[in-house]
Design a protein around this motif. Structure first.
Motif, PDB file in Angstrom:
ATOM      1  N   ALA A  55      -9.299   7.752  -8.097  1.00  0.00           N
ATOM      2  CA  ALA A  55     -10.132   6.891  -6.692  1.00  0.00           C
ATOM      3  C   ALA A  55     -11.401   6.965  -6.629  1.00  0.00           C
ATOM      4  O   ALA A  55     -11.517   5.438  -6.325  1.00  0.00           O
ATOM      5  N   SER A  56     -12.447   7.861  -7.331  1.00  0.00           N
ATOM      6  CA  SER A  56     -13.601   7.967  -7.071  1.00  0.00           C
ATOM      7  C   SER A  56     -14.237   6.855  -8.034  1.00  0.00           C
ATOM      8  O   SER A  56     -15.545   6.985  -8.358  1.00  0.00           O
ATOM      9  N   GLU A  57     -13.355   6.829  -8.763  1.00  0.00           N
ATOM     10  CA  GLU A  57     -13.737   5.840 -10.216  1.00  0.00           C
ATOM     11  C   GLU A  57     -13.276   4.017  -9.799  1.00  0.00           C
ATOM     12  O   GLU A  57     -13.068   3.850 -10.700  1.00  0.00           O
ATOM     13  N   ASP A  58     -12.953   4.396  -8.470  1.00  0.00           N
ATOM     14  CA  ASP A  58     -12.203   3.169  -8.316  1.00  0.00           C
ATOM     15  C   ASP A  58     -11.059   2.372  -9.174  1.00  0.00           C
ATOM     16  O   ASP A  58     -10.772   1.444  -9.272  1.00  0.00           O
ATOM     17  N   ALA A  59      -9.999   3.340  -9.051  1.00  0.00           N
ATOM     18  CA  ALA A  59      -8.826   2.878 -10.176  1.00  0.00           C
ATOM     19  C   ALA A  59      -7.564   3.659  -9.448  1.00  0.00           C
ATOM     20  O   ALA A  59      -7.961   4.811  -8.916  1.00  0.00           O
ATOM     21  N   GLY A  60      -6.822   2.827  -9.819  1.00  0.00           N
ATOM     22  CA  GLY A  60      -5.063   3.332  -9.109  1.00  0.00           C
ATOM     23  C   GLY A  60      -5.101   2.532  -8.164  1.00  0.00           C
ATOM     24  O   GLY A  60      -4.503   2.908  -7.107  1.00  0.00           O
ATOM     25  N   GLY A  61      -6.205   1.445  -7.159  1.00  0.00           N
ATOM     26  CA  GLY A  61      -6.172   1.243  -6.194  1.00  0.00           C
ATOM     27  C   GLY A  61      -6.028   2.022  -4.543  1.00  0.00           C
ATOM     28  O   GLY A  61      -4.889   1.498  -3.851  1.00  0.00           O
ATOM     29  N   PHE A  62      -6.264   3.021  -4.946  1.00  0.00           N
ATOM     30  CA  PHE A  62      -5.834   4.551  -3.154  1.00  0.00           C
ATOM     31  C   PHE A  62      -6.960   3.621  -2.693  1.00  0.00           C
ATOM     32  O   PHE A  62      -7.740   2.717  -2.844  1.00  0.00           O
ATOM     33  N   THR A  63      -6.768   3.879  -1.136  1.00  0.00           N
ATOM     34  CA  THR A  63      -7.130   3.752  -0.392  1.00  0.00           C
ATOM     35  C   THR A  63      -7.994   5.102   0.666  1.00  0.00           C
ATOM     36  O   THR A  63      -7.829   6.051   0.164  1.00  0.00           O
ATOM     37  N   ALA A 109       0.570  -0.794  -0.427  1.00  0.00           N
ATOM     38  CA  ALA A 109      -0.440   0.057  -0.103  1.00  0.00           C
ATOM     39  C   ALA A 109       0.581   1.428   0.024  1.00  0.00           C
ATOM     40  O   ALA A 109       2.251   1.372   0.427  1.00  0.00           O
ATOM     41  N   ASP A 110       0.533   2.810  -0.360  1.00  0.00           N
ATOM     42  CA  ASP A 110       0.445   3.394  -0.592  1.00  0.00           C
ATOM     43  C   ASP A 110       1.548   3.981   1.118  1.00  0.00           C
ATOM     44  O   ASP A 110       0.561   3.723   2.148  1.00  0.00           O
ATOM     45  N   PRO A 111       2.974   4.354   1.298  1.00  0.00           N
ATOM     46  CA  PRO A 111       3.290   4.237   2.541  1.00  0.00           C
ATOM     47  C   PRO A 111       2.644   5.246   3.396  1.00  0.00           C
ATOM     48  O   PRO A 111       2.112   6.573   2.645  1.00  0.00           O
ATOM     49  N   SER A 112       2.943   5.287   4.801  1.00  0.00           N
ATOM     50  CA  SER A 112       2.036   6.333   5.328  1.00  0.00           C
ATOM     51  C   SER A 112       3.579   7.428   6.009  1.00  0.00           C
ATOM     52  O   SER A 112       4.131   5.911   6.639  1.00  0.00           O
ATOM     53  N   ILE A 113       4.206   8.295   5.638  1.00  0.00           N
ATOM     54  CA  ILE A 113       4.960   9.038   6.012  1.00  0.00           C
ATOM     55  C   ILE A 113       4.867  10.403   6.420  1.00  0.00           C
ATOM     56  O   ILE A 113       3.565  11.054   6.110  1.00  0.00           O
ATOM     57  N   ASN A 168       3.859  15.350  13.079  1.00  0.00           N
ATOM     58  CA  ASN A 168       2.908  13.956  13.741  1.00  0.00           C
ATOM     59  C   ASN A 168       2.110  13.636  13.400  1.00  0.00           C
ATOM     60  O   ASN A 168       1.580  12.427  13.951  1.00  0.00           O
ATOM     61  N   GLU A 169       1.849  13.785  11.890  1.00  0.00           N
ATOM     62  CA  GLU A 169       0.517  12.921  11.925  1.00  0.00           C
ATOM     63  C   GLU A 169       1.555  12.006  10.112  1.00  0.00           C
ATOM     64  O   GLU A 169       1.821  12.917   9.781  1.00  0.00           O
ATOM     65  N   PHE A 170       0.826  10.672  10.174  1.00  0.00           N
ATOM     66  CA  PHE A 170       1.174  10.162   8.173  1.00  0.00           C
ATOM     67  C   PHE A 170       0.051  10.450   7.947  1.00  0.00           C
ATOM     68  O   PHE A 170      -0.993   9.775   8.756  1.00  0.00           O
ATOM     69  N   ARG A 171       0.507  10.652   6.076  1.00  0.00           N
ATOM     70  CA  ARG A 171      -0.434  10.903   6.257  1.00  0.00           C
ATOM     71  C   ARG A 171       0.318  10.149   4.670  1.00  0.00           C
ATOM     72  O   ARG A 171       1.257   9.651   4.349  1.00  0.00           O
ATOM     73  N   ARG A 172      -0.494   8.927   3.297  1.00  0.00           N
ATOM     74  CA  ARG A 172      -0.504   8.052   2.548  1.00  0.00           C
ATOM     75  C   ARG A 172       0.307   9.430   1.096  1.00  0.00           C
ATOM     76  O   ARG A 172      -0.140  10.332   1.919  1.00  0.00           O
ATOM     77  N   VAL A 173       1.123   8.829   0.453  1.00  0.00           N
ATOM     78  CA  VAL A 173       1.679   9.698  -0.924  1.00  0.00           C
ATOM     79  C   VAL A 173       1.360   9.098  -1.828  1.00  0.00           C
ATOM     80  O   VAL A 173       2.357   7.998  -1.906  1.00  0.00           O
ATOM     81  N   ARG A 174       1.306   9.423  -3.130  1.00  0.00           N
ATOM     82  CA  ARG A 174       1.132   8.876  -4.494  1.00  0.00           C
ATOM     83  C   ARG A 174       2.046   9.655  -5.305  1.00  0.00           C
ATOM     84  O   ARG A 174       1.635  10.819  -5.616  1.00  0.00           O
TER      85      ARG A 174
END
Length: 214
Positions: free
Chosen positions: A162-170, A88-92, A203-209
């Motif tokens: 993502a809103s079209e369920d494409a790209g494998g986003f979470t 999955a996209d890492p949380s950083i 102090n907050e981890f968020r995903r990146v693409r």
């Protein structure tokens, strides 16, 4: 008289050969047929070559097209969800706050400049493995020009993929490269199309693409 005609014909032929040579030189310099028809950069793309959702040159998905031809690129491509080794996209974290990086652009087209500014600041301040650095150092699909998208670029990625369920986003928050203050950076929730907000950088981890322009 006959000799004069021969000389005139010879001069005309010589002039034609010179002009043909000049024409070929110009074609070579401008990336025309003399340079293989690919342009000075090797690759050349134009409107109509890809549609939203198509697979791009690096194996990602096209999520934005510069139909107004406002930029020196035509398409934005989001890396596939396998870019991080198939996980999955890492949380950083974005950075450790102490100063602004100058990466304040939020509009489409600002992501690359933002990323460059952030990476420069992070390197100068001895920080490692932050969101922009991970993306900036990425080599994937034979390309190494990936960057962290601006807020509007992240939003387009959500709306068109993502809103079209494409790209494998979470259904998580995805960092942008758009800084709000010395302490906060902007991100987009991928559970709602317009829920863009900001949060503490450190102090907050968020995903990146990663994305790239071409």
């Amino acid at each position: 008289m006959k000799n004069k005609k021969i000389i005139v014909v010879f001069i005309a032929i010589a002039a034609a050969l010179v002009m043909a040579g000049c024409s070929n030189m110009i074609m070579d310099l401008t990336g025309g047929e003399g340079a293989g028809g690919e342009g000075a950069g090797g690759e050349s793309y134009q409107l109509g070559d890809f549609a939203i959702g198509d697979t791009g040159p690096a194996g990602g998905l096209i999520f934005y097209i510069d139909e107004a031809e406002a930029f020196d690129w035509t398409f934005l491509e989001a890396a596939p969800n396998t870019w991080n080794g198939g996980t999955a996209d890492p949380s950083i974290v974005w950075s450790d706050p102490s100063d602004t990086t100058g990466a304040t652009g939020t509009e489409v087209g600002a992501g690359q400049a933002n990323t460059t500014a952030i990476v420069t600041w992070l390197d100068d301040n001895d920080q490692e493995d932050r969101a922009a650095q991970v993306v900036d150092s990425l080599v994937f699909g034979g390309k190494e020009d990936w960057f962290l998208p601006s807020l509007d670029e992240v939003t387009k990625m959500y709306e068109n993929l993502a809103s079209e369920d494409a790209g494998g986003f979470t259904s998580a928050g995805y960092w942008s490269s758009s800084e709000q203050t010395a302490n906060n950076a902007r991100f987009q929730w991928f559970s709602s199309p317009f829920d863009a907000t900001s949060i503490a950088k450190n102090n907050e981890f968020r995903r990146v693409r990663p994305i790239r322009a071409f």
